[in-house]
Design a protein around this motif. Sequence first.
Motif, PDB file in Angstrom:
ATOM      1  N   SER A 198      -6.977  -0.720 -21.020  1.00  0.00           N
ATOM      2  CA  SER A 198      -7.436  -2.360 -21.623  1.00  0.00           C
ATOM      3  C   SER A 198      -8.741  -2.616 -21.051  1.00  0.00           C
ATOM      4  N   VAL A 199      -8.566  -3.141 -19.692  1.00  0.00           N
ATOM      5  CA  VAL A 199      -9.221  -4.305 -19.395  1.00  0.00           C
ATOM      6  C   VAL A 199     -10.655  -3.148 -18.348  1.00  0.00           C
ATOM      7  N   GLN A 200      -9.770  -2.209 -17.673  1.00  0.00           N
ATOM      8  CA  GLN A 200     -10.842  -1.676 -17.168  1.00  0.00           C
ATOM      9  C   GLN A 200     -11.715  -0.768 -18.035  1.00  0.00           C
TER      10      GLN A 200
END
Length: 255
Positions: A198-200
Amino acid sequence: MDAPTRKEAAVIPLRDENPSYSTPWVNYALIAINVLVFLYEISLGQHALLHFLASYAVVPRHLLGAVGQVEHGHAVAPSAFVPVVTSMFMHAGWLHIAGNMLFLWIFGDNVEDRMGHVPYACFYLLAGIVAAVAQALSAPMSTLPSLGASGAIGGVLGAYIVLYPAARVFTLIFLGIFITTARIPAWVFLGIWFVLQSVQGLLTVGARTANQGGVAFWAHIGGFLFGLAVGFVLKALPPPKPQRSPFADRWYSNR
């Protein structure tokens, strides 16, 4: 899902301590199809391989263009939508397929055991389709082919974390030059995996990545969220009566 390539913190699941009670024939078949398709890919010459990718991998701009044509009432050849299925059986290299098949081998059998063979096959294909669409929407103008089983396997992981959160995952851990192992609860292992995706994925929003290759993070996210939703539906239903196969008895008694 790839193995570490640098001296950094990384984890590789080796197995889960979660026996299945039926032989996962569909999971075996999915792994076999992926491997056979990959072997076919590497047997092709460069020109033939490029043609194969252009024909059977998802090109976001082409896929969304075909959807737009349908919405406006124009006729579109059914072949325009074939790549949303075929792309999930294609891979870009040895590490790509090895990582994907490792995750599918470890986590897929239990999800198939819970769902049943035919529902699991349908679920896997739907997760892959959702993942392909999610990736296309994240880069609608991209003309690069998107391929891999990661999105469909993301769906398997999403269902697994809901159905078997406490199952232990025996994990190989790389900490720089040090290597160790640990038994990590599935909700921790898969939860961290999803957070990282999700962060990436969020870091790619608004970035100029439409014509640059890389990891299809939004396919992973889309597949996982679909699997999560299906997992919660299954969690609300009474579990089927376990029917342990002789194969499972032999396998787990010899572990």
